[in-house]
Design a protein around this motif. Structure first.
Motif, PDB file in Angstrom:
ATOM      1  N   ALA A 133      35.991  48.681  33.956  1.00 41.02           N
ATOM      2  CA  ALA A 133      37.308  48.112  34.226  1.00 41.02           C
ATOM      3  C   ALA A 133      37.252  46.597  34.172  1.00 41.02           C
ATOM      4  O   ALA A 133      36.214  45.976  34.437  1.00 41.02           O
ATOM      5  N   GLY A 134      38.382  45.997  33.840  1.00 41.40           N
ATOM      6  CA  GLY A 134      38.403  44.541  33.797  1.00 41.40           C
ATOM      7  C   GLY A 134      39.789  43.987  33.614  1.00 41.40           C
ATOM      8  O   GLY A 134      40.755  44.720  33.405  1.00 41.40           O
ATOM      9  N   PHE A 135      39.887  42.658  33.702  1.00 36.47           N
ATOM     10  CA  PHE A 135      41.152  41.969  33.474  1.00 36.47           C
ATOM     11  C   PHE A 135      40.881  40.636  32.791  1.00 36.47           C
ATOM     12  O   PHE A 135      39.761  40.117  32.793  1.00 36.47           O
ATOM     13  N   VAL A 136      41.947  40.089  32.195  1.00 32.72           N
ATOM     14  CA  VAL A 136      41.864  38.822  31.457  1.00 32.72           C
ATOM     15  C   VAL A 136      42.735  37.791  32.156  1.00 32.72           C
ATOM     16  O   VAL A 136      43.883  38.073  32.509  1.00 32.72           O
ATOM     17  N   THR A 137      42.190  36.599  32.353  1.00 33.82           N
ATOM     18  CA  THR A 137      42.953  35.543  33.013  1.00 33.82           C
ATOM     19  C   THR A 137      44.007  34.963  32.072  1.00 33.82           C
ATOM     20  O   THR A 137      44.022  35.243  30.869  1.00 33.82           O
ATOM     21  N   SER A 138      44.876  34.117  32.601  1.00 36.03           N
ATOM     22  CA  SER A 138      45.948  33.515  31.822  1.00 36.03           C
ATOM     23  C   SER A 138      45.420  32.440  30.874  1.00 36.03           C
ATOM     24  O   SER A 138      44.263  32.027  30.958  1.00 36.03           O
ATOM     25  N   ASN A 139      46.292  31.971  29.979  1.00 35.29           N
ATOM     26  CA  ASN A 139      45.911  30.938  29.009  1.00 35.29           C
ATOM     27  C   ASN A 139      45.344  29.708  29.703  1.00 35.29           C
ATOM     28  O   ASN A 139      44.366  29.108  29.255  1.00 35.29           O
ATOM     29  N   GLY A 140      45.979  29.314  30.808  1.00 41.62           N
ATOM     30  CA  GLY A 140      45.555  28.104  31.503  1.00 41.62           C
ATOM     31  C   GLY A 140      44.155  28.197  32.069  1.00 41.62           C
ATOM     32  O   GLY A 140      43.518  27.162  32.329  1.00 41.62           O
ATOM     33  N   ASP A 141      43.677  29.424  32.253  1.00 43.04           N
ATOM     34  CA  ASP A 141      42.321  29.632  32.767  1.00 43.04           C
ATOM     35  C   ASP A 141      41.372  30.089  31.666  1.00 43.04           C
ATOM     36  O   ASP A 141      40.315  30.647  31.936  1.00 43.04           O
ATOM     37  N   GLY A 142      41.807  29.892  30.407  1.00 42.72           N
ATOM     38  CA  GLY A 142      40.915  30.143  29.287  1.00 42.72           C
ATOM     39  C   GLY A 142      40.809  31.577  28.830  1.00 42.72           C
ATOM     40  O   GLY A 142      39.895  31.927  28.073  1.00 42.72           O
ATOM     41  N   ASN A 143      41.734  32.451  29.278  1.00 43.66           N
ATOM     42  CA  ASN A 143      41.692  33.866  28.889  1.00 43.66           C
ATOM     43  C   ASN A 143      40.316  34.478  29.124  1.00 43.66           C
ATOM     44  O   ASN A 143      39.774  35.209  28.292  1.00 43.66           O
ATOM     45  N   ARG A 144      39.747  34.182  30.286  1.00 46.20           N
ATOM     46  CA  ARG A 144      38.426  34.720  30.619  1.00 46.20           C
ATOM     47  C   ARG A 144      38.515  36.198  30.961  1.00 46.20           C
ATOM     48  O   ARG A 144      39.468  36.659  31.585  1.00 46.20           O
ATOM     49  N   LEU A 145      37.503  36.936  30.541  1.00 46.14           N
ATOM     50  CA  LEU A 145      37.429  38.372  30.797  1.00 46.14           C
ATOM     51  C   LEU A 145      36.471  38.647  31.949  1.00 46.14           C
ATOM     52  O   LEU A 145      35.321  38.217  31.932  1.00 46.14           O
ATOM     53  N   PHE A 146      36.954  39.372  32.971  1.00 45.44           N
ATOM     54  CA  PHE A 146      36.126  39.812  34.087  1.00 45.44           C
ATOM     55  C   PHE A 146      36.012  41.330  34.033  1.00 45.44           C
ATOM     56  O   PHE A 146      37.032  42.023  34.026  1.00 45.44           O
ATOM     57  N   THR A 147      34.806  41.865  33.996  1.00 40.60           N
ATOM     58  CA  THR A 147      34.617  43.315  33.922  1.00 40.60           C
ATOM     59  C   THR A 147      33.548  43.778  34.912  1.00 40.60           C
ATOM     60  O   THR A 147      32.663  43.005  35.298  1.00 40.60           O
ATOM     61  N   LYS A 148      33.659  45.041  35.308  1.00 43.98           N
ATOM     62  CA  LYS A 148      32.666  45.670  36.173  1.00 43.98           C
ATOM     63  C   LYS A 148      32.562  47.143  35.814  1.00 43.98           C
ATOM     64  O   LYS A 148      33.530  47.763  35.375  1.00 43.98           O
ATOM     65  N   ILE A 149      31.371  47.700  36.003  1.00 42.72           N
ATOM     66  CA  ILE A 149      31.181  49.149  35.954  1.00 42.72           C
ATOM     67  C   ILE A 149      31.384  49.652  37.378  1.00 42.72           C
ATOM     68  O   ILE A 149      30.713  49.203  38.305  1.00 42.72           O
ATOM     69  N   LEU A 150      32.324  50.584  37.535  1.00 44.26           N
ATOM     70  CA  LEU A 150      32.685  51.069  38.861  1.00 44.26           C
ATOM     71  C   LEU A 150      32.197  52.504  39.072  1.00 44.26           C
ATOM     72  O   LEU A 150      32.394  53.363  38.215  1.00 44.26           O
ATOM     73  N   TYR A 151      31.612  52.734  40.234  1.00 39.92           N
ATOM     74  CA  TYR A 151      31.138  54.058  40.629  1.00 39.92           C
ATOM     75  C   TYR A 151      31.931  54.519  41.859  1.00 39.92           C
ATOM     76  O   TYR A 151      32.663  53.724  42.458  1.00 39.92           O
ATOM     77  N   PRO A 152      31.818  55.793  42.238  1.00 42.89           N
ATOM     78  CA  PRO A 152      32.564  56.273  43.409  1.00 42.89           C
ATOM     79  C   PRO A 152      32.382  55.373  44.624  1.00 42.89           C
ATOM     80  O   PRO A 152      31.259  55.024  44.979  1.00 42.89           O
ATOM     81  N   GLY A 153      33.507  54.995  45.206  1.00 38.51           N
ATOM     82  CA  GLY A 153      33.486  54.108  46.367  1.00 38.51           C
ATOM     83  C   GLY A 153      33.658  52.649  46.022  1.00 38.51           C
ATOM     84  O   GLY A 153      33.900  51.815  46.911  1.00 38.51           O
ATOM     85  N   ASP A 154      33.554  52.301  44.737  1.00 42.11           N
ATOM     86  CA  ASP A 154      33.722  50.907  44.316  1.00 42.11           C
ATOM     87  C   ASP A 154      35.202  50.538  44.216  1.00 42.11           C
ATOM     88  O   ASP A 154      36.056  51.381  43.907  1.00 42.11           O
ATOM     89  N   VAL A 155      35.474  49.266  44.454  1.00 41.84           N
ATOM     90  CA  VAL A 155      36.842  48.743  44.450  1.00 41.84           C
ATOM     91  C   VAL A 155      36.920  47.536  43.526  1.00 41.84           C
ATOM     92  O   VAL A 155      35.974  46.751  43.416  1.00 41.84           O
ATOM     93  N   ILE A 156      38.055  47.392  42.848  1.00 43.92           N
ATOM     94  CA  ILE A 156      38.313  46.204  42.043  1.00 43.92           C
ATOM     95  C   ILE A 156      39.775  45.804  42.214  1.00 43.92           C
ATOM     96  O   ILE A 156      40.627  46.660  42.478  1.00 43.92           O
ATOM     97  N   ILE A 157      40.051  44.509  42.086  1.00 38.39           N
ATOM     98  CA  ILE A 157      41.404  43.973  42.206  1.00 38.39           C
ATOM     99  C   ILE A 157      41.873  43.459  40.851  1.00 38.39           C
ATOM    100  O   ILE A 157      41.124  42.798  40.135  1.00 38.39           O
ATOM    101  N   PHE A 158      43.130  43.755  40.517  1.00 39.44           N
ATOM    102  CA  PHE A 158      43.757  43.215  39.313  1.00 39.44           C
ATOM    103  C   PHE A 158      44.934  42.338  39.757  1.00 39.44           C
ATOM    104  O   PHE A 158      45.961  42.854  40.212  1.00 39.44           O
ATOM    105  N   PRO A 159      44.804  41.013  39.653  1.00 40.45           N
ATOM    106  CA  PRO A 159      45.865  40.115  40.105  1.00 40.45           C
ATOM    107  C   PRO A 159      47.195  40.365  39.386  1.00 40.45           C
ATOM    108  O   PRO A 159      47.211  40.749  38.218  1.00 40.45           O
ATOM    109  N   ILE A 160      48.272  40.125  40.088  1.00 39.23           N
ATOM    110  CA  ILE A 160      49.619  40.381  39.573  1.00 39.23           C
ATOM    111  C   ILE A 160      49.839  39.733  38.207  1.00 39.23           C
ATOM    112  O   ILE A 160      49.490  38.576  37.983  1.00 39.23           O
TER     113      ILE A 160
END
Length: 229
Positions: A133-160
Motif C-alpha cells: 500500500a502507498g500514497f503519493v504526495t502533492s506537487n508542492g512536496d515533489g510527488n513523493r511515493l510512500f509505500t509499505k508492505i502490510l501484514y495482519p495488525g499493521d496500520v497505514i494512514i492515507f492523508p485527505i
C-alpha cells in the motif's frame, strides 16, 4: 511612554490575531458532496452539505445499525477487489458525526486502484493477508511515493485528498478495514475519472498532458472502466 504604547499595540495585535483564528475555525464546514448549486425556491432543494435531519421523535435504533460486514464480498471482477462502504448514505445515524468506514476484500493479487478521497483522511488496518500500500504526495512536496508492505495488525494512514492504493501481493485472500474522518468521504478513481469521464475529455488534452500517442489515449477512452465500490 513609547515602550508602553508599543506594548499596547502588541496586545491589540495579538488579540486581533486570536480573533481572526477564532473566526477562521468557526468558518464553513467541509463540503460533503461534489457541488451544491444554490437555489432560491426551497421546493427545488434536495440537501445541503449532507442530509436533512429526521424528527428526533421518529428516530429508532435501526438508524444507528448496519449488519453484514462479517460477510466476504465477491471479488470476481477485473480488479479482484470489492469495497463495502458504510457511510451516511446507508447508515443514516452517521449524519453530522464526521465518521465512516469500509471493508476491503481482495482476491489473490487483487487491486484497489489509485484513487483519492476528497473529503476524508483514511486509516486502514489489515486483518488478513499481505498488502502493498502507498500514497503519493502533492506537487508542492515533489510527488513523493510512500509505500509499505502490510501484514495482519499493521496500520497505514492515507492523508485527505492524496492518491493512494492497495495491492494484495499474497497468494491468498486479503481483508482490511478502513475508517474515515468524514460521514461521506467521496472517492475518485484516477483512471476512471481521466479516461472514463462522461462526456469524454478531449483526447488532445490527455495526449498533451500524458505526453503519449493520441491513439493510446483514444484506446484507453474506449475501455470499460470498472469500479469496485
Amino acid at each position: 511612554m513609547q515602550i508602553i504604547m508599543k506594548a499596547k499595540y502588541l496586545i491589540v495585535t495579538v488579540a486581533l490575531l486570536a480573533l481572526a483564528c477564532s473566526l477562521a475555525s468557526a468558518g464553513d464546514p467541509s463540503p460533503l458532496q461534489d457541488f451544491c448549486v444554490a437555489v432560491k425556491d426551497p421546493a427545488s432543494a434536495l440537501f445541503v452539505n449532507g442530509k436533512f435531519c429526521k424528527d428526533p421523535k421518529l428516530v429508532s435504533a435501526n438508524d444507528f445499525f448496519f449488519s453484514g460486514l462479517n460477510v466476504p464480498r465477491n471479488t470476481s471482477n477485473p480488479l479482484g477487489s470489492n469495497i463495502t462502504i458504510v457511510n451516511v448514505d446507508n447508515l443514516a445515524g452517521l449524519n453530522t458525526l464526521g465518521i465512516s468506514l469500509a471493508r476491503l476484500d481482495f482476491a489473490p493479487y487483487g487491486l484497489n486502484p489509485p484513487h483519492t478521497h476528497p473529503r476524508g483522511t483514511e486509516f486502514l488496518i489489515v486483518l488478513q493477508g499481505t498488502l502493498y500500500a502507498g500514497f503519493v504526495t502533492s506537487n508542492g512536496d515533489g510527488n513523493r511515493l510512500f509505500t509499505k508492505i502490510l501484514y495482519p495488525g499493521d496500520v497505514i494512514i492515507f492523508p485527505i485528498g492524496l492518491i493512494h492504493f492497495q495491492w494484495n501481493v499474497g497468494k491468498t485472500n486479503a481483508i482490511a478495514f478502513a475508517g474515515f474522518n468524514s460521514q461521506n468521504e467521496g472517492r475518485i478513481d484516477i483512471a476512471n475519472a481521466v479516461f472514463g469521464s462522461d462526456p469524454k475529455i478531449n483526447p488532445d488534452v490527455l495526449t498533451k498532458a500524458f505526453q503519449v500517442d493520441k491513439k493510446l489515449v483514444e484506446y484507453l477512452q474506449k475501455q470499460l472502466w470498472f469500479t469496485n465500490s
